[in-house]
Design an enzyme around this catalytic site. Structure first.
Site, PDB file in Angstrom:
ATOM      1  N   GLU A 171     -12.697  -2.436  11.851  1.00  0.00           N
ATOM      2  CA  GLU A 171     -12.685  -1.729  10.560  1.00  0.00           C
ATOM      3  C   GLU A 171     -13.775  -2.228   9.614  1.00  0.00           C
ATOM      4  O   GLU A 171     -14.462  -1.440   8.972  1.00  0.00           O
ATOM      5  CB  GLU A 171     -11.302  -1.895   9.909  1.00  0.00           C
ATOM      6  N   ASP A 189      -8.213  -9.127   3.776  1.00  0.00           N
ATOM      7  CA  ASP A 189      -8.038  -8.046   4.737  1.00  0.00           C
ATOM      8  C   ASP A 189      -9.085  -8.024   5.839  1.00  0.00           C
ATOM      9  O   ASP A 189      -9.978  -7.184   5.806  1.00  0.00           O
ATOM     10  CB  ASP A 189      -8.056  -6.697   3.991  1.00  0.00           C
ATOM     11  N   GLU A 208       0.824  -1.214   0.000  1.00  0.00           N
ATOM     12  CA  GLU A 208       0.000   0.000   0.000  1.00  0.00           C
ATOM     13  C   GLU A 208       0.857   1.262   0.000  1.00  0.00           C
ATOM     14  O   GLU A 208       0.617   2.192   0.772  1.00  0.00           O
ATOM     15  CB  GLU A 208      -0.943   0.006   1.215  1.00  0.00           C
TER      16      GLU A 208
HETATM   17  O1  GCW Z   1      -6.999  -3.077   6.369  1.00  0.00           O
HETATM   18  C1  GCW Z   1      -6.133  -2.247   5.701  1.00  0.00           C
HETATM   19  C2  GCW Z   1      -6.498  -0.909   6.215  1.00  0.00           C
HETATM   20  C3  GCW Z   1      -5.344   0.051   6.227  1.00  0.00           C
HETATM   21  C4  GCW Z   1      -4.177  -0.636   6.952  1.00  0.00           C
HETATM   22  C5  GCW Z   1      -3.800  -1.882   6.177  1.00  0.00           C
HETATM   23  C6  GCW Z   1      -2.677  -2.672   6.825  1.00  0.00           C
HETATM   24  C7  GCW Z   1      -2.526   0.292   8.399  1.00  0.00           C
HETATM   25  O2  GCW Z   1      -7.559  -0.389   5.471  1.00  0.00           O
HETATM   26  O3  GCW Z   1      -5.759   1.222   6.895  1.00  0.00           O
HETATM   27  O4  GCW Z   1      -3.083   0.216   7.124  1.00  0.00           O
HETATM   28  O5  GCW Z   1      -4.898  -2.730   6.095  1.00  0.00           O
HETATM   29  O6  GCW Z   1      -2.967  -3.634   7.506  1.00  0.00           O
HETATM   30  O7  GCW Z   1      -1.518  -2.335   6.661  1.00  0.00           O
END
Ligand code: GCW
Length: 721
Positions: free
Chosen positions: A410, A382, A308
């Site tokens: 989340e 995720d 990311e």
């Molecule tokens: O779940 C996603 C989130 C990001 C997060 C990423 C990760 C910290 O939307 O906000 O960043 O995973 O785990 O690195």
């Protein structure tokens, strides 16, 4: 005149009454350590008798945190101030294996694990004694918290024989807290770390945080976001880190930091962060030596690299092992570790992001330094409400793997949905990888040391913030609690943990505890049903991740859209990851692969994760896929209504402030569940072209209404600050 006095007196009385109520109302700050007075006198009597006199062995002076906690708990629950006495007189004896009298130690089983302890009822000269013995002072502290839990949950004391040790070594919270006090994916206020006032000011909340963690066996904390700010490694911040580490140390908690891979450039002013460059390697060594001057028992680094947009070794043509090993080399002389995350998807958007971690890490199995542990999210996409277990757990036989769960909600309703994560943790930990034959559960994989110097561990992304009740939702505290308890021993049942938590937090009243355990156990499936049933995933609102967004079809990358994941079309719905599709199933052991690969053997709960299935496909229930899907969405909402009814019946059984808080939150949850249901059913209906069956309530609005709804400033956005 008299009448006026009377009115005044009455008003004063009412005011005092309200004030007293206010003072004694429970705002949730005390967590599961509320130590409410035990009203059952007969039960309290046995403890009162036993605790009149306590012997603290050498080293457990009046400043010792285990001693302070015990005295505090006993004073509050039993209204008793025990006398500190000689070993022979004591009803309760507390110490380490080395400091307790030999005559006592010989009656106990040996404690071999550094953080282990025993609690045993013994008979000496016809009088009963209870002994809490740890191998170390941390073991003693854990033993004391367990003993207090027995009292809080009203367990008998007469025949105790407890022998405990943690199954995993590093039981760590990951804070995604930024230096400006925002919290990425945090839904409970600001970061509890008040960086500005540190190092000079140690807030009581830091101490209470450490107490709460120690009470459930958590022994580490990563203070800052994995989307890390390089400033964290500057002397300005290290001195603040030291202050926190000093505050946590008495509670057996070590501090770790997330580090940015490009820190040598940003903090060190070097031209490169190439892990094979000798200047870069030296920079990390010097930096690590410097950190240990501040924090001699510093735990190590957590790293998000090449994911990311975060920098990483791949920018220099190197791989994850090159990056991790460079840091490991710097940390090794101090016994520090590197927790290198496997949540990677950076380079080219692949046809299936679920495969990328395996593709990048599997070839590196066995290539990591001894003090590296690879931290793997529970599933390959995720932290969705449900994901099949991550294939890496069955694939890295020579590399220690650390579980990463997300405690913060989340994708599971922020802090307004009652979602108890125990069953989610349990489902993943209990999943069979077949890596070394039947029964090689994920729990066994993470507990095992692939080599003699390997470290074991588990991480939970924290849900803690400055909200008065820490986690935003009173029941969200149960997820912090359950994480700690399961990190200690993954074999414990979610039901038992929920039962303990309810008793410790609210009341031992059975007519409250029993129905609420059931509601907690059911809560995870409720959310799966109204958000992402049958293996659907990643169909939430874009960026904020708030609310439904199955229609999201534009984003910076295709794998940030929802349509990429559900692939609904006129024929059916679901992501084909089977051998006819992306072949993600091939990343599992043959037994698991076969099960997932065939829609007939793939569990309904993961069907659309692995298969694109026709709308008219006959499900196990006999219903078509469309009707089954609709049924799950409606069932999700109905189950929240049932939860609401059960909770409304609890008024008077728990503190009124807590009752009201949960009541309001359930009302919000219900509205949001209905929105999820209606938005998703109406949206998918545009593909299935089939009706919502008779008997189901009709959505209140057309699809366009849900699509057009906007939610400004939803909490939890952050990153790199
Ligand atoms: O779940 C996603 C989130 C990001 C997060 C990423 C990760 C910290 O939307 O906000 O960043 O995973 O785990 O690195």
């Amino acid at each position: 005149m008299r009448k006026q006095f009377r009115v005044f007196g009455l008003l004063a009385f009412v005011w005092m009454f309200t004030w007293a109520n206010h003072c004694f109302a429970d705002d949730g700050y005390k967590l599961w350590l509320s130590y409410a007075k035990i009203s059952d006198r007969a039960f309290a009597a046995q403890y009162n008798q036993q605790l009149k006199q306590i012997y603290f062995a050498e080293g457990i002076g009046s400043n010792n945190v285990a001693r302070i906690e015990l005295m505090k708990g006993v004073a509050a629950m039993l209204q008793l101030t025990p006398q500190v006495t000689k070993p022979g007189d004591a009803g309760l004896l507390i110490g380490t294996q080395k400091t307790l009298p030999a005559s006592v130690i010989k009656t106990l089983p040996a404690v071999t694990h550094d953080e282990g302890y025993v609690i045993k009822t013994i008979t000496t000269n016809n009088h009963k004694q209870v002994v809490i013995a740890g191998k170390t002072q941390t073991g003693v502290l854990y033993g004391v918290f367990n003993f207090l839990r027995l009292l809080q949950t009203q367990q008998p004391i007469s025949t105790l024989n407890i022998n405990e040790y943690p199954r995993l070594e590093r039981r760590v919270l990951n804070h995604w807290d930024n230096l400006n006090r925002t919290v990425e994916r945090g839904y409970a206020g600001a970061s509890i770390w008040n960086w500005h006032k540190l190092p000079g000011y140690i807030e009581q909340q830091y101490i209470d945080y450490a107490r709460a963690n120690a009470s459930i066996g958590i022994n580490g904390t990563v203070l800052n976001n994995v989307n890390a700010n390089a400033l964290m490694l500057s002397p300005e911040y290290l001195v603040k880190v030291k202050a926190l580490a000093d505050a946590f140390r008495p509670y057996g908690i070590r501090v770790y930091l997330s580090v940015k891979f490009s820190s040598p450039i940003e903090v060190g002013k070097l031209k490169t962060a190439d892990p094979l460059n000798s200047e870069v390697r030296q920079w990390w060594k010097d930096k690590v030596d410097e950190i240990y001057k501040y924090v001699p028992d510093f735990g190590g680094f957590l790293v998000k690299a090449n994911s990311e947009g975060q920098p990483g070794p791949q920018a220099y043509g190197r791989n994850h092992a090159d990056g991790a090993n460079m840091m490991a080399e710097a940390l090794a002389p101090h016994n520090g570790i590197v927790m290198w995350r496997a949540f990677v998807y950076d380079s080219n958007p692949l046809n299936d992001r679920a495969k990328q971690a395996y593709d990048e890490f599997k070839p590196l199995d066995g290539k990591f330094a001894d003090n590296v542990i690879v931290q793997v999210k529970n599933g390959a996409i995720d932290f969705q409400p449900r994901e099949p277990f991550h294939p890496l757990f069955g694939a890295m036989k020579k590399t220690p793997l650390m579980m990463e769960f997300q405690i913060t909600q989340e994708y599971t309703g922020f802090s307004t949905h009652l979602f108890y994560e125990g069953p989610l943790f349990k489902e993943v930990l209990g999943a069979d990888t077949y890596a070394e034959g039947k029964g090689t559960t994920v729990a066994k994989v993470i507990e095992k040391k692939p080599h003699s110097k390997a470290v074991t561990g588990i991480a939970g992304v924290s849900n803690i913030g400055t909200d008065r009740n820490w986690c935003g939702h009173p029941f969200a505290q149960s997820n912090w609690y359950a994480f700690g308890r399961m990190a200690w021993n993954p074999e414990q049942s979610s039901a038992q943990i929920a039962d303990d938590w309810l008793r410790m937090t609210f009341t031992n009243n059975k007519s409250f505890v029993q129905p609420m355990v059931q509601q907690m156990l059911q809560s995870r499936e409720n959310t799966v049903n109204y958000m992402t049933p049958l293996g659907l995933h990643h169909i939430m609102g874009i960026n904020t991740h708030y609310g439904p967004g199955p229609w999201v079809n534009k984003a910076e990358r295709p794998d940030w859209t929802s349509v990429h994941y559900h692939k609904a079309d006129s024929l059916g719905i679901g992501f084909d990851r089977s051998s006819t599709g992306s072949k993600a199933t091939s990343q599992y052991a043959p037994q698991v692969q076969q099960m997932f690969d065939n829609p007939a053997t793939c569990p309904d709960s993961n069907l659309l994760w692995f298969h694109h299935v026709s709308w008219t496909y006959k499900m196990r229930s006999g219903k078509t896929l469309w009707f089954e899907l609709v049924h799950h969405y409606y069932e999700g909402v109905d189950s929240v209504r049932r939860l609401q009814t059960v909770w409304n019946g609890m008024q008077g059984k728990v503190d009124q402030e807590q009752f009201n808080s949960v009541k309001q939150l359930i009302a919000i949850q219900l509205q949001e569940a209905i929105r999820w249901r209606d938005a998703c059913v109406l949206y998918f209906q545009t593909f299935s072209k089939q009706p919502i069956p008779a008997g189901y309530e009709k959505p209140a609005h057309p699809l366009s209404y849900y699509r057009d709804q906007q939610f400004h400033f939803a909490p939890g956005i952050g990153g790199n600050i």
